[in-house]
Structures are given as C-alpha cells and as structure tokens.
Scaffold this motif. Sequence first.
Motif, PDB file in Angstrom:
ATOM      1  N   ALA A 184       0.741  -1.348  -0.065  1.00 15.69           N
ATOM      2  CA  ALA A 184      -0.177  -0.005  -0.006  1.00 15.69           C
ATOM      3  C   ALA A 184       0.761   1.332   0.076  1.00 15.69           C
ATOM      4  N   ARG A 185       2.009   1.277   0.620  1.00 15.23           N
ATOM      5  CA  ARG A 185       2.895   2.502   0.922  1.00 15.23           C
ATOM      6  C   ARG A 185       3.519   2.779  -0.580  1.00 15.23           C
ATOM      7  N   GLU A 196       2.508   1.853  -3.549  1.00 15.27           N
ATOM      8  CA  GLU A 196       1.418   2.198  -4.425  1.00 15.27           C
ATOM      9  C   GLU A 196       0.963   3.663  -4.135  1.00 15.27           C
ATOM     10  N   GLU A 197       0.858   3.999  -3.203  1.00 20.27           N
ATOM     11  CA  GLU A 197       0.680   5.459  -2.672  1.00 20.27           C
ATOM     12  C   GLU A 197       1.837   6.429  -3.248  1.00 20.27           C
ATOM     13  N   ALA A 198       3.091   5.713  -3.093  1.00 25.97           N
ATOM     14  CA  ALA A 198       4.097   6.693  -3.408  1.00 25.97           C
ATOM     15  C   ALA A 198       4.487   6.715  -5.012  1.00 25.97           C
ATOM     16  N   ALA A 223       1.959   6.252  -7.315  1.00 26.82           N
ATOM     17  CA  ALA A 223       0.955   7.097  -7.755  1.00 26.82           C
ATOM     18  C   ALA A 223       1.447   8.618  -7.504  1.00 26.82           C
ATOM     19  N   ASP A 224       1.793   8.930  -6.647  1.00 28.69           N
ATOM     20  CA  ASP A 224       2.081  10.306  -6.199  1.00 28.69           C
ATOM     21  C   ASP A 224       3.150  10.851  -7.170  1.00 28.69           C
ATOM     22  N   SER A 244      -3.826   9.470  -9.712  1.00 28.20           N
ATOM     23  CA  SER A 244      -4.732   9.405  -8.504  1.00 28.20           C
ATOM     24  C   SER A 244      -4.506   7.969  -7.987  1.00 28.20           C
ATOM     25  N   HIS A 245      -4.393   6.908  -8.495  1.00 25.95           N
ATOM     26  CA  HIS A 245      -4.384   5.486  -8.110  1.00 25.95           C
ATOM     27  C   HIS A 245      -3.427   4.637  -8.877  1.00 25.95           C
ATOM     28  N   CYS A 246      -2.874   3.976  -8.022  1.00 23.82           N
ATOM     29  CA  CYS A 246      -1.680   2.800  -8.563  1.00 23.82           C
ATOM     30  C   CYS A 246      -2.219   1.308  -8.037  1.00 23.82           C
ATOM     31  N   THR A 261      -1.249   2.632 -13.212  1.00 23.65           N
ATOM     32  CA  THR A 261      -1.464   3.994 -12.779  1.00 23.65           C
ATOM     33  C   THR A 261      -2.582   4.610 -13.544  1.00 23.65           C
TER      34      THR A 261
END
Length: 365
Positions: A39-40, A42-44, A46-47, A52-54, A198
């Motif tokens: 999860a970490r 994917e968030e990093a 995407a950013d 918005s999403h990965c 993404t």
Amino acid sequence: MTVPFLDLAREYADLRREIDEAVARILTSARFIGGPEVARFEEAFADYCQASHCVGVGNGLDALYLILRAWGIGPGDEVLVPANTFIATWLAVSRVGATPVPVEPDPATHNLDPARLEAAMTPRSRALLVTHLYGQPADLDPILEMARACNLKVAEDAAQAHGACYKFRRVGAHSHAAAWSFYPAKNLGAMGDGGAVTTDDAELAYTIRSLANYGSAQKHVHSLQGVNSRLDPIQAAILAVKLGHLDAWNARRSEIAAQYAVRLAGSGLVLPAVPDWAAPAWHLYVVQSDHRDRLQRRLAEAGIGSQIHYPVPPHLQAAYRDLGLPPGSLPIAERLAERVLSLPVGPYLTSQETDRVVEACLRWG
C-alpha cells in the motif's frame, strides 16, 4: 577494462543497507501477500506519476492485460498497437482475445506515428496501446485527440519510461491508464518480476484490483472471473527504496546521453532524436547503423556490452504468423530492427567507461 551493458550488482552494492533493512522488515512482519508495504509503495508511485491511483500487479504484461480486461475488450475487438515495440504490448491484446492492429513508427523517434492512426482504424477498433519506447515519450496529444474523436480508450505502455515527462508532466497520468513493468533491468526495477497500473479513474483501479485478486474485492466473494496477479510485498519494499533514488539515476542517464549526443556527432551513427517537448528517461540509448552487426562485434571485441532492442518485430515472430503480415508489410519497423543498437547508459556507468564507449564507437569503422 570491460564495460557492462548494465550492472545491477553495482546498484545493490550502493543500496545494500537500505534494501536489506526493507527485506528484513517484511520477513519479520511475516506479511508475505499484500499488506502495508504494498500500500505504501502504491501510494508513493501514484504520487510520483502524478496519478490518483496505483494498483500493484505481478508484471508489466499483466498490467496491460488487466487494463484491457477491465475495459471489457475481447474477441471481435481490435486494438491499435505500435509496430515497433516489445512483443508484450501485442500479447496483452491477444490474451483478451482481441486482435492487435499495428501502426508504423515515426522513423525519427521510433514511437508510434500519430499521423498513421486514422488509416489503421476500423469499426471494430476499441482501444489504443501506445509505448514510450526506450524511455522516450510518445507524442500523446494528437493520439489522445484522435482517440477522443473516435471514442477509443488509450493506455500507455510505460514499461521503459519511469520518470519520463511529456510536456512537463510525468508519463503515467496523461491517458486513461498506464501500465508499468518493474523487471530488474528497468529504470525502476525490482529484484524479480513486478508491475503496476496507474490511472485517475477510480472505478478502473477498483476493477483491476479485483481482477488481479481472483476477481474478488471482498474475501470469499468473487464477482469477476479474475486471475492471481499481485505485487509481492518484498518487491514493493525494494521498489520503495529505489523510488527514492530514481530521479538521481535518471539524471545520470541524461548526463551520459548528453555526452553521447555531443561526442558521437561525427561517428556516422544515427543518434536518438528528442523532440523539444520530451524529457526521456533514457532507459536505452539507441543508435542506428547500416552496419549494426559489425559495430556490435567490434564493441564486443573491445569489451563493451550492447544489445539489440528488438531484432525481430512482433509481426514477423512465429507467434503472429496468423495475422498474415509477411516481410515488407511494415517496412519502417523492419528497417529499424535491422539497424538499431543500444549502447550502455546505466546510472552506475563511470566516466571512464563512458569514454571507452565513445572511443570504441569513433574507431569501429
């Protein structure tokens, strides 16, 4: 002195402490499927991609396939694909039962030529896969404009383009979705297979996440006929470490590419053409020569690694014989396959090694 095409051992030696700590964290937690590390990352990521999403998946081919599956593309549909690309771009289309329709590249950039799209379209055209080949962004604006006019979905095959920018915005958030590979040799590579999608489309991200988890968004509830394609937590933790170094690595790749551009200008080789709106990731530095095979032999004799990306276009592979595209049917892609050679451009290439490559290229004839 030998010059490797790419030396991943140097990368690990540099990041050993960070990577070992990340792997030990997973082993200690005993969370070997999913969990906070995935999860970490994917968030990093995407950013980083300004998306918005990965959704992390098993590999780059799965990423392409899952996008097409989520869009409901299948038998009877056609998907426009680059004629000049790694075969995975085509395989994703075949895997959903659709038909790949190749579009010739721009001879200067080697990427799909937007001017040739209209002639390739038929009433069965449903989507378009565009590859950012060698880490060089494709010209997305005219592609997206054509797609909007013809109601086509567009996915970017960004497997070689981690960190590349198109018109000052990172690749990975321009189209409906982007597919990524984290194969070890990529600019952002795992220590094994891995991939991601993404997108800014929340519904698409939800569907892909479900499809990749046996068609399930809730344990023991399967709303779709899915597959098992998940990013491993160990690979996610390693990728999170490497993501923090990606911009510096790409900057070094750009330095080497700039040196090649200046110092090989009189070599007789055709050097990469970079449009002013593109900031390549320089996954590969690809030159052209009518005497490519002889050049590669001379480089090998000098202890310099090089590779051909790619010696046989997809339409001439036995896997696609059924499309009935004989030699000569896609002459630009075929011509590039006969002439291209990738020189070393890895981020751990030293100045002395770069000098060796330049000297060998200037002397080879």
